[in-house]
Write an enzyme that holds these catalytic residues in place. Structure first.
Site, PDB file in Angstrom:
ATOM      1  N   ARG A  46       0.822  -1.216   0.000  1.00  0.00           N
ATOM      2  CA  ARG A  46       0.000   0.000   0.000  1.00  0.00           C
ATOM      3  C   ARG A  46       0.854   1.263   0.000  1.00  0.00           C
ATOM      4  NH1 ARG A  46      -5.542  -0.269   2.872  1.00  0.00           N
ATOM      5  NH2 ARG A  46      -4.682   1.478   4.025  1.00  0.00           N
ATOM      6  N   SER A  47       2.023   1.209   0.601  1.00  0.00           N
ATOM      7  CA  SER A  47       2.931   2.362   0.555  1.00  0.00           C
ATOM      8  C   SER A  47       3.329   2.651  -0.887  1.00  0.00           C
ATOM      9  CB  SER A  47       4.178   2.107   1.404  1.00  0.00           C
ATOM     10  OG  SER A  47       3.833   1.959   2.760  1.00  0.00           O
ATOM     11  N   ARG A  57       0.953  13.208  -9.210  1.00  0.00           N
ATOM     12  CA  ARG A  57       0.757  14.636  -8.957  1.00  0.00           C
ATOM     13  C   ARG A  57       1.989  15.442  -9.355  1.00  0.00           C
ATOM     14  NH1 ARG A  57      -3.997  14.473  -9.419  1.00  0.00           N
ATOM     15  NH2 ARG A  57      -5.425  14.429  -7.668  1.00  0.00           N
ATOM     16  N   HIS A  60       1.778  15.896 -12.968  1.00  0.00           N
ATOM     17  CA  HIS A  60       0.787  16.926 -13.290  1.00  0.00           C
ATOM     18  C   HIS A  60       1.384  18.321 -13.148  1.00  0.00           C
ATOM     19  CE1 HIS A  60      -2.686  13.971 -12.234  1.00  0.00           C
ATOM     20  NE2 HIS A  60      -2.359  13.895 -13.513  1.00  0.00           N
ATOM     21  N   SER A  86       8.431   3.753   3.373  1.00  0.00           N
ATOM     22  CA  SER A  86       8.553   2.436   4.011  1.00  0.00           C
ATOM     23  C   SER A  86       8.358   2.581   5.506  1.00  0.00           C
ATOM     24  CB  SER A  86       9.930   1.831   3.725  1.00  0.00           C
ATOM     25  OG  SER A  86      10.128   0.637   4.471  1.00  0.00           O
ATOM     26  N   GLY A  87       7.307   1.972   6.024  1.00  0.00           N
ATOM     27  CA  GLY A  87       7.059   2.045   7.459  1.00  0.00           C
ATOM     28  C   GLY A  87       8.242   1.562   8.278  1.00  0.00           C
ATOM     29  N   SER A  88       8.717   0.372   7.974  1.00  0.00           N
ATOM     30  CA  SER A  88       9.813  -0.229   8.741  1.00  0.00           C
ATOM     31  C   SER A  88      11.172   0.324   8.362  1.00  0.00           C
ATOM     32  CB  SER A  88       9.826  -1.749   8.540  1.00  0.00           C
ATOM     33  OG  SER A  88      10.229  -2.060   7.209  1.00  0.00           O
ATOM     34  N   GLY A  89      11.323   0.716   7.098  1.00  0.00           N
ATOM     35  CA  GLY A  89      12.631   1.125   6.610  1.00  0.00           C
ATOM     36  C   GLY A  89      13.577  -0.041   6.416  1.00  0.00           C
ATOM     37  N   GLU A  90      13.018  -1.257   6.428  1.00  0.00           N
ATOM     38  CA  GLU A  90      13.840  -2.469   6.340  1.00  0.00           C
ATOM     39  C   GLU A  90      13.411  -3.406   5.213  1.00  0.00           C
ATOM     40  OE1 GLU A  90      16.574  -2.838   7.952  1.00  0.00           O
ATOM     41  OE2 GLU A  90      16.333  -1.316   9.509  1.00  0.00           O
ATOM     42  N   THR A  91      12.428  -3.044   4.416  1.00  0.00           N
ATOM     43  CA  THR A  91      11.977  -3.903   3.327  1.00  0.00           C
ATOM     44  C   THR A  91      13.151  -4.159   2.386  1.00  0.00           C
ATOM     45  OG1 THR A  91       9.769  -2.940   3.519  1.00  0.00           O
ATOM     46  CG2 THR A  91      10.257  -4.170   1.487  1.00  0.00           C
ATOM     47  N   SER A 149      -2.141   0.739   8.352  1.00  0.00           N
ATOM     48  CA  SER A 149      -3.090   1.699   7.765  1.00  0.00           C
ATOM     49  C   SER A 149      -2.806   3.137   8.154  1.00  0.00           C
ATOM     50  CB  SER A 149      -4.527   1.339   8.143  1.00  0.00           C
ATOM     51  OG  SER A 149      -4.920   0.158   7.489  1.00  0.00           O
ATOM     52  N   GLU A 152       0.189   4.393   6.192  1.00  0.00           N
ATOM     53  CA  GLU A 152      -0.100   4.531   4.757  1.00  0.00           C
ATOM     54  C   GLU A 152      -0.991   5.744   4.482  1.00  0.00           C
ATOM     55  OE1 GLU A 152       0.238  -0.250   4.814  1.00  0.00           O
ATOM     56  OE2 GLU A 152      -1.727   0.704   4.829  1.00  0.00           O
ATOM     57  N   ASP A 160       0.596  14.626  -0.366  1.00  0.00           N
ATOM     58  CA  ASP A 160      -0.276  15.678  -0.900  1.00  0.00           C
ATOM     59  C   ASP A 160       0.110  17.055  -0.347  1.00  0.00           C
ATOM     60  OD1 ASP A 160      -1.717  14.093  -2.629  1.00  0.00           O
ATOM     61  OD2 ASP A 160      -3.461  13.901  -1.323  1.00  0.00           O
TER      62      ASP A 160
END
Length: 185
Positions: A46-47, A57, A60, A86-91, A149, A152, A160
């Site tokens: 989802r990130s 954007r 655009h 990345s939430g974890s920063g470890e993916t 959630s 994200e 935005d």
């Protein structure tokens, strides 16, 4: 709780999270975007969807922006910027991208829960999103929402807000962006 009550609580959580973002790091990201030749965005799951909306954007606005992994994405070069969500920063796949970008002398920015993570340490700019990780230990940022959630959603709102700041810096208006909006729909 009713659906609308859940929605109200989600909005309350987002307000708490956004209020805790470090404005100085956000401004560094805006400055880095403005100084870069091309912008590349990446994220998993989802990130990644949030990153794609950010790239759209920027396009655009007339910014040369690309999503890593798309077939029309060019090579990253020295004066470019890779922005990772990345939430974890470890993916693992995202860590590899950050390492590769640094080896090419490109700049790296991360929007993450964990600025002390591997990607955070590799980054020139690290924006901390104060949210609860989707897995692992709890922290002080409680949420009623499942998994990542809150991160994200906060990521999308932050992206935005960066667009609005870029528009302000470049003296652009929303109406001018329609010229680059899809017209074959």
């Amino acid at each position: 709780m009713k659906t609308t009550q859940y929605a109200s609580e989600i909005i309350n959580e987002l307000n708490r999270t956004i209020e805790l973002l470090a404005e100085d790091q956000a401004e560094k990201l805006v400055d880095q975007i403005l100084a870069s030749k091309k912008i590349f965005v990446a994220g998993a799951g989802r990130s990644g969807f949030m990153a794609k909306s950010f790239a759209m954007r920027m396009m655009h606005m007339g910014v040369e922006a690309y999503v890593v992994g798309e077939t029309i994405t060019p090579g990253l070069e020295k004066d470019d910027l890779l922005i990772i969500g990345s939430g974890s920063g470890e993916t693992k796949s995202l860590v590899s991208m950050a390492e590769k970008a640094k080896s090419l002398d490109a700049s790296v920015a991360v929007v993450t829960i964990s600025p002390e993570s591997t990607i955070g340490r590799l980054s020139d700019v690290a924006i901390k999103v104060p949210a609860k990780p989707k897995a692992g230990t709890d922290n002080e940022y409680n949420t009623i929402q499942p998994m990542g959630s809150l991160f994200e959603q906060s990521l999308l709102l932050f992206y935005d807000a960066v667009i609005l700041r870029l528009m302000d810096q470049r003296k652009s208006e929303s109406g001018a962006m329609f010229g680059k909006h899809a017209n074959l729909e």
